[in-house]
Design an enzyme around this catalytic site. Structure first.
Site, PDB file in Angstrom:
ATOM      1  CE  LYS A   1       0.257  -4.717   2.928  1.00 25.10           C
ATOM      2  NZ  LYS A   1      -0.081  -6.061   2.365  1.00 25.10           N
TER       3      LYS A   1
ATOM      4  CE1 TYR B   1      -3.329  -2.770   5.648  1.00 26.72           C
ATOM      5  CE2 TYR B   1      -3.292  -0.415   5.163  1.00 26.72           C
ATOM      6  CZ  TYR B   1      -3.306  -1.732   4.730  1.00 26.72           C
ATOM      7  OH  TYR B   1      -3.282  -2.001   3.382  1.00 26.72           O
TER       8      TYR B   1
ATOM      9  CB  THR C   1      -0.897  -0.012   1.257  1.00 28.20           C
ATOM     10  OG1 THR C   1      -1.482   1.273   1.434  1.00 28.20           O
ATOM     11  CG2 THR C   1      -0.109  -0.329   2.523  1.00 28.20           C
ATOM     12  CG  ASP C   2      -1.066   5.048  -1.019  1.00 34.09           C
ATOM     13  OD1 ASP C   2      -1.680   4.411  -0.139  1.00 34.09           O
ATOM     14  OD2 ASP C   2      -1.599   5.976  -1.668  1.00 34.09           O
ATOM     15  CD  GLU C   3      -3.540   3.432   4.363  1.00 34.91           C
ATOM     16  OE1 GLU C   3      -3.384   3.513   5.586  1.00 34.91           O
ATOM     17  OE2 GLU C   3      -4.631   3.181   3.828  1.00 34.91           O
TER      18      GLU C   3
HETATM   19  P1  NAD Z   1      -9.329  -7.512   1.995  1.00 39.21           P
HETATM   20  O1  NAD Z   1      -9.347  -7.256   3.459  1.00 39.21           O
HETATM   21  O2  NAD Z   1     -10.557  -7.247   1.194  1.00 39.21           O
HETATM   22  O3  NAD Z   1      -8.928  -9.049   1.717  1.00 39.21           O
HETATM   23  C1  NAD Z   1      -7.923  -9.701   2.435  1.00 39.21           C
HETATM   24  C2  NAD Z   1      -8.049 -11.202   2.166  1.00 39.21           C
HETATM   25  O4  NAD Z   1      -6.993 -11.855   2.872  1.00 39.21           O
HETATM   26  C3  NAD Z   1      -9.362 -11.798   2.658  1.00 39.21           C
HETATM   27  O5  NAD Z   1      -9.893 -12.670   1.682  1.00 39.21           O
HETATM   28  C4  NAD Z   1      -8.954 -12.577   3.912  1.00 39.21           C
HETATM   29  O6  NAD Z   1      -9.781 -13.693   4.173  1.00 39.21           O
HETATM   30  C5  NAD Z   1      -7.533 -12.968   3.564  1.00 39.21           C
HETATM   31  N1  NAD Z   1      -6.715 -13.232   4.757  1.00 39.21           N
HETATM   32  C6  NAD Z   1      -6.601 -12.440   5.866  1.00 39.21           C
HETATM   33  N2  NAD Z   1      -5.774 -13.008   6.760  1.00 39.21           N
HETATM   34  C7  NAD Z   1      -5.326 -14.179   6.185  1.00 39.21           C
HETATM   35  C8  NAD Z   1      -4.449 -15.211   6.612  1.00 39.21           C
HETATM   36  N3  NAD Z   1      -3.854 -15.171   7.813  1.00 39.21           N
HETATM   37  N4  NAD Z   1      -4.213 -16.243   5.775  1.00 39.21           N
HETATM   38  C9  NAD Z   1      -4.810 -16.307   4.562  1.00 39.21           C
HETATM   39  N5  NAD Z   1      -5.675 -15.375   4.117  1.00 39.21           N
HETATM   40  C10 NAD Z   1      -5.937 -14.311   4.920  1.00 39.21           C
HETATM   41  O7  NAD Z   1      -8.086  -6.697   1.436  1.00 39.21           O
HETATM   42  P2  NAD Z   1      -7.916  -5.965   0.016  1.00 39.21           P
HETATM   43  O8  NAD Z   1      -8.488  -4.604   0.087  1.00 39.21           O
HETATM   44  O9  NAD Z   1      -8.354  -6.903  -1.071  1.00 39.21           O
HETATM   45  O10 NAD Z   1      -6.329  -5.808  -0.020  1.00 39.21           O
HETATM   46  C11 NAD Z   1      -5.500  -6.858  -0.544  1.00 39.21           C
HETATM   47  C12 NAD Z   1      -4.045  -6.454  -0.386  1.00 39.21           C
HETATM   48  O11 NAD Z   1      -3.801  -5.231  -1.080  1.00 39.21           O
HETATM   49  C13 NAD Z   1      -3.625  -6.208   1.069  1.00 39.21           C
HETATM   50  O12 NAD Z   1      -2.335  -6.723   1.242  1.00 39.21           O
HETATM   51  C14 NAD Z   1      -3.635  -4.711   1.208  1.00 39.21           C
HETATM   52  O13 NAD Z   1      -2.690  -4.287   2.173  1.00 39.21           O
HETATM   53  C15 NAD Z   1      -3.250  -4.262  -0.191  1.00 39.21           C
HETATM   54  N6  NAD Z   1      -3.766  -2.945  -0.614  1.00 39.21           N
HETATM   55  C16 NAD Z   1      -5.089  -2.635  -0.472  1.00 39.21           C
HETATM   56  C17 NAD Z   1      -5.557  -1.380  -0.920  1.00 39.21           C
HETATM   57  C18 NAD Z   1      -7.028  -1.010  -0.823  1.00 39.21           C
HETATM   58  O14 NAD Z   1      -7.363   0.136  -1.144  1.00 39.21           O
HETATM   59  N7  NAD Z   1      -7.930  -1.902  -0.467  1.00 39.21           N
HETATM   60  C19 NAD Z   1      -4.667  -0.477  -1.502  1.00 39.21           C
HETATM   61  C20 NAD Z   1      -3.329  -0.861  -1.639  1.00 39.21           C
HETATM   62  C21 NAD Z   1      -2.895  -2.098  -1.206  1.00 39.21           C
END
Ligand code: NAD
Length: 358
Positions: free
Chosen positions: A163, A159, A133-135
């Site tokens: 990350k 969070y 993430t950019d965070e």
């Molecule tokens: P999300 O919370 O919607 O999904 C996370 C998934 O990971 C879920 O399906 C959950 O069941 C699974 N999970 C959690 N803990 C687990 C574990 N211990 N073992 C196996 N599976 C597990 O998240 P998202 O928004 O789809 O984000 C996905 C990734 O992208 C993350 O790493 C997040 O940091 C990164 N990200 C998200 C955003 C955003 O805007 N949502 C932006 C940049 C980066």
């Protein structure tokens, strides 16, 4: 190519899997613990494909990771599994430390052992793509500044700190053990199948029900919004064409204040759903300012010039086109939302729990 995707039942992971199954000949193994954020109903359109399979596994469980890697023999890993909601990390950081840091470490060690045992050609072509993430960069000072791949890390929340830790581990496994890694840091995503605790779906669904639309502080926090399907294309571009050891920032060139996002959703709803719950004149009347989140960063914005220049990726959607698609998707998929909100998506899914979940 066979890809092992962790967190594939989440918001972004499910978009990546839908994209790969629809647009390539690749095979996908989805490895997910199915926390509250994991929803197999988001994968309904691909679950019948013979190129898709699911493993109900926690990334903290080394024995299960070893089994999955040996059994499926993936050519690449896309690691998205994480605890991802900032507010939840403030209320209870433990799960964030466990999954985002210890889980990433456990996965790196399992993958390192698997990769080292591959025969030379497959070992040469293998990669571990870590999605972040950019965070991790913290607050941006000055309206002109943008996060580049060289911006120092300064995370603010549990969070983003978790990350940031996982990003450091991934880069250390590259430097120390030679594991072929790619890292991407992306801005705020929005779009279909977003869990309704996040700002955009929360505002759409609350507005339809005539409930308050909560906005932190004065709503002046600025985020760079990217349509999730554009992110999915970017991630696939990186895992197939990215240069090993490199980091790519991914963003939407769409900086918006939170209050402007909420106002834009209200305007779209005025157009698409003019008939409102009894007594409500304008959706905007529901906007309610609430006490700001502690440690809330004011501005994030990404310089996505490197991925555009080196890999030819740019977002297809503007914020306006992507938001219109998103609002329309929620209006067309209220049943998916209802099943998330009443918990039935969790009650009716596979088995009692993933093997070895602690
Ligand atoms: P999300 O919370 O919607 O999904 C996370 C998934 O990971 C879920 O399906 C959950 O069941 C699974 N999970 C959690 N803990 C687990 C574990 N211990 N073992 C196996 N599976 C597990 O998240 P998202 O928004 O789809 O984000 C996905 C990734 O992208 C993350 O790493 C997040 O940091 C990164 N990200 C998200 C955003 C955003 O805007 N949502 C932006 C940049 C980066």
């Amino acid at each position: 190519m066979k890809l092992l995707i962790t967190g594939g039942a989440g918001f972004i992971g499910s978009a990546v899997i839908r994209h790969i199954i629809a647009n390539t000949r690749d095979e996908v193994v989805n490895l997910d613990k199915l926390t509250y954020a994991g929803n197999l109903e988001s994968l309904a359109e691909v679950s019948g494909s013979e190129r898709y399979s699911f493993e109900h596994v926690d990334i903290c469980n080394r024995a299960e990771l070893d089994r999955v890697l040996t059994q499926h023999q993936p050519d690449a890993i896309m690691h998205l599994a994480a605890e991802s909601h900032v507010d939840r990390s403030i209320d209870g950081p433990a799960d964030f430390i466990e999954t985002n840091i210890v889980g990433t470490y456990t996965l790196l060690e399992a993958v390192r052992q698997y990769w080292q045992a591959l025969e030379a050609q497959r070992r040469q072509n293998f990669c571990f793509h870590h999605i972040s993430t950019d965070e991790v960069y913290g607050d941006l000072d000055g309206p002109e500044n943008l996060f580049t791949e060289q911006t120092p890390y300064a995370p603010s929340s549990p969070y983003s700190a978790s990350k940031a830790s996982s990003d450091h581990l991934v880069r250390a496994w590259h430097r120390t053990y030679g594991l072929p890694v790619l890292v991407t840091n992306c801005s705020n995503n929005y779009g279909p199948y977003h869990f309704p605790e996040k700002l955009i779906p929360l505002v759409i669904l609350n507005a339809l029900e005539g409930k308050p639309l909560p906005v932190y502080g004065k709503g002046e926090q600025i985020r760079d919004w990217l349509y999730v399907e554009d992110h999915a294309v970017a991630l696939y571009t990186v895992v197939t064409d990215g240069k090993i050891g490199e980091t790519y920032n991914i963003g939407g060139h769409s900086e918006k204040r939170n209050i402007d996002v909420v106002q834009a959703i209200c305007s779209l709803l005025e157009e698409l759903v003019p008939e409102k719950v009894a007594g409500l004149a304008n959706y905007r009347d529901l906007i309610t300012f609430v006490t700001d989140r502690p440690g809330h960063d004011l501005r994030y914005a990404i310089d996505a010039g490197k991925i555009q220049k080196e890999l030819g990726w740019a977002p297809a959607e503007t914020f306006e086109s992507g938001l219109r698609k998103t609002v329309q998707w929620y209006l067309d998929n209220l049943e998916w939302c209802k099943r998330v909100q009443d918990g039935s998506y969790q009650r009716e899914r596979l088995g009692a729990g993933p093997a070895g979940v602690r």
